[in-house]
Write a protein that holds these residues in place. Structure first.
Motif, PDB file in Angstrom:
ATOM      1  N   LYS A  44       0.839  -1.218   0.000  1.00  0.00           N
ATOM      2  CA  LYS A  44       0.000   0.000   0.000  1.00  0.00           C
ATOM      3  C   LYS A  44       0.873   1.268   0.000  1.00  0.00           C
ATOM      4  O   LYS A  44       0.576   2.265   0.640  1.00  0.00           O
ATOM      5  CB  LYS A  44      -0.943   0.025   1.201  1.00  0.00           C
ATOM      6  CG  LYS A  44      -1.957  -1.111   1.209  1.00  0.00           C
ATOM      7  CD  LYS A  44      -2.947  -0.903   2.344  1.00  0.00           C
ATOM      8  CE  LYS A  44      -4.149  -1.809   2.311  1.00  0.00           C
ATOM      9  NZ  LYS A  44      -3.940  -3.219   2.121  1.00  0.00           N
ATOM     10  N   ASP A  45       1.974   1.186  -0.767  1.00  0.00           N
ATOM     11  CA  ASP A  45       2.928   2.301  -0.871  1.00  0.00           C
ATOM     12  C   ASP A  45       2.532   3.125  -2.108  1.00  0.00           C
ATOM     13  O   ASP A  45       3.000   2.871  -3.220  1.00  0.00           O
ATOM     14  CB  ASP A  45       4.350   1.705  -1.006  1.00  0.00           C
ATOM     15  CG  ASP A  45       5.422   2.784  -1.110  1.00  0.00           C
ATOM     16  OD1 ASP A  45       5.081   3.956  -1.375  1.00  0.00           O
ATOM     17  OD2 ASP A  45       6.601   2.419  -0.946  1.00  0.00           O
ATOM     18  N   HIS A  46       1.662   4.094  -1.895  1.00  0.00           N
ATOM     19  CA  HIS A  46       1.091   4.859  -3.007  1.00  0.00           C
ATOM     20  C   HIS A  46       2.146   5.711  -3.714  1.00  0.00           C
ATOM     21  O   HIS A  46       2.131   5.832  -4.939  1.00  0.00           O
ATOM     22  CB  HIS A  46      -0.062   5.737  -2.513  1.00  0.00           C
ATOM     23  CG  HIS A  46      -1.219   4.933  -2.013  1.00  0.00           C
ATOM     24  ND1 HIS A  46      -2.441   4.902  -2.636  1.00  0.00           N
ATOM     25  CD2 HIS A  46      -1.320   4.069  -0.964  1.00  0.00           C
ATOM     26  CE1 HIS A  46      -3.248   4.079  -1.983  1.00  0.00           C
ATOM     27  NE2 HIS A  46      -2.579   3.566  -0.961  1.00  0.00           N
ATOM     28  N   ALA A  47       3.046   6.327  -2.946  1.00  0.00           N
ATOM     29  CA  ALA A  47       4.077   7.183  -3.555  1.00  0.00           C
ATOM     30  C   ALA A  47       4.954   6.366  -4.505  1.00  0.00           C
ATOM     31  O   ALA A  47       5.272   6.808  -5.617  1.00  0.00           O
ATOM     32  CB  ALA A  47       4.925   7.833  -2.460  1.00  0.00           C
ATOM     33  N   SER A  48       5.329   5.154  -4.080  1.00  0.00           N
ATOM     34  CA  SER A  48       6.190   4.325  -4.943  1.00  0.00           C
ATOM     35  C   SER A  48       5.439   3.851  -6.178  1.00  0.00           C
ATOM     36  O   SER A  48       6.017   3.732  -7.261  1.00  0.00           O
ATOM     37  CB  SER A  48       6.742   3.128  -4.161  1.00  0.00           C
ATOM     38  OG  SER A  48       7.619   3.589  -3.160  1.00  0.00           O
ATOM     39  N   GLN A  49       4.138   3.591  -6.028  1.00  0.00           N
ATOM     40  CA  GLN A  49       3.356   3.194  -7.208  1.00  0.00           C
ATOM     41  C   GLN A  49       3.374   4.304  -8.258  1.00  0.00           C
ATOM     42  O   GLN A  49       3.571   4.047  -9.447  1.00  0.00           O
ATOM     43  CB  GLN A  49       1.902   2.903  -6.817  1.00  0.00           C
ATOM     44  CG  GLN A  49       1.731   1.620  -6.040  1.00  0.00           C
ATOM     45  CD  GLN A  49       0.294   1.418  -5.576  1.00  0.00           C
ATOM     46  OE1 GLN A  49      -0.638   1.579  -6.340  1.00  0.00           O
ATOM     47  NE2 GLN A  49       0.133   1.083  -4.312  1.00  0.00           N
ATOM     48  N   ILE A  50       3.168   5.550  -7.809  1.00  0.00           N
ATOM     49  CA  ILE A  50       3.172   6.682  -8.757  1.00  0.00           C
ATOM     50  C   ILE A  50       4.570   6.849  -9.359  1.00  0.00           C
ATOM     51  O   ILE A  50       4.724   7.032 -10.568  1.00  0.00           O
ATOM     52  CB  ILE A  50       2.706   7.970  -8.045  1.00  0.00           C
ATOM     53  CG1 ILE A  50       1.221   7.828  -7.676  1.00  0.00           C
ATOM     54  CG2 ILE A  50       2.939   9.204  -8.919  1.00  0.00           C
ATOM     55  CD1 ILE A  50       0.720   8.865  -6.704  1.00  0.00           C
ATOM     56  N   PHE A  51       5.588   6.741  -8.521  1.00  0.00           N
ATOM     57  CA  PHE A  51       6.971   6.886  -8.997  1.00  0.00           C
ATOM     58  C   PHE A  51       7.313   5.802 -10.027  1.00  0.00           C
ATOM     59  O   PHE A  51       7.893   6.085 -11.076  1.00  0.00           O
ATOM     60  CB  PHE A  51       7.935   6.800  -7.800  1.00  0.00           C
ATOM     61  CG  PHE A  51       9.373   6.730  -8.187  1.00  0.00           C
ATOM     62  CD1 PHE A  51      10.046   7.852  -8.663  1.00  0.00           C
ATOM     63  CD2 PHE A  51      10.078   5.525  -8.100  1.00  0.00           C
ATOM     64  CE1 PHE A  51      11.375   7.776  -9.045  1.00  0.00           C
ATOM     65  CE2 PHE A  51      11.409   5.447  -8.469  1.00  0.00           C
ATOM     66  CZ  PHE A  51      12.056   6.572  -8.942  1.00  0.00           C
TER      67      PHE A  51
END
Ligand code: OFO
Length: 184
Positions: free
Chosen positions: A112-119
């Protein structure tokens, strides 16, 4: 903030991108050695692209407070059988990198690491382009077969590839990207 598994995965990916740069640097040297300076140029441009891939991960890790841990870079092969051999190996390597990026994305989703998904989305898109470029050149090489004249024509075309990514990261990725003059 990054979780430990993501930090380990990003460190591994930095190493894989650095190996990619090393591999294409080796292919550039080999191309030069066999007199195909256009191929050498294409692979050297690819080297710069891979350095950007590594540096984006390096900077993201630091912005997120993760510890960068640089590992030894494996030596790439120094010799290849032909231009086709180089591009078949390039495509196989890029398919490996695509799987590696997909694994990292799966991890980001599971954590649930949203920042890494976007990156990581940038890398997902980039891999589509990388595989497409390699497939296009493999198709051309299939048409060329043993036609030396046609091979030299392709070499001339590949000589025109320009580096469109930054090569100086001392002021960070964003500043480096802003400093790049777009190709005409
Ligand atoms: Fe070639 O995309 Fe990075 O490794």
């Amino acid at each position: 903030m990054l979780k430990d598994k993501m930090i380990a995965g990003i460190n591994e990916q930095i190493n894989r991108e650095m190996y990619s740069a090393y591999l294409y640097m080796s292919m550039s040297a080999y191309s030069n050695m066999i007199g195909l300076k256009g191929f050498a140029n294409w692979f050297m441009v690819q080297y710069h692209e891979e350095m950007l891939h590594a540096m984006k991960l390096y900077e993201y890790m630091q912005r997120q407070g993760g510890d960068v841990l640089l590992k030894a870079i494996e030596a790439p092969p120094a010799e290849f059988e032909s231009p086709m051999d180089m591009f078949v190996k390039t495509l196989a390597h890029e398919q490996f990198i695509t799987r590696s990026i997909n694994d990292l994305m799966d991890l980001a989703i599971a954590e649930k690491d949203h920042a890494s998904q976007i990156f990581l989305q940038w890398y997902v898109n980039e891999q589509v382009e990388e595989e497409e470029n390699d497939n296009d050149i493999i198709l051309q090489l299939k048409i060329i077969k043993d036609d030396a004249h046609a091979l030299l024509m392709l070499d001339r075309e590949l000589a025109g590839r320009m580096t469109t990514v930054p090569t100086d990261f001392s002021k960070g990725i964003e500043s480096a990207m802003n400093a790049v003059v777009p190709a005409p």
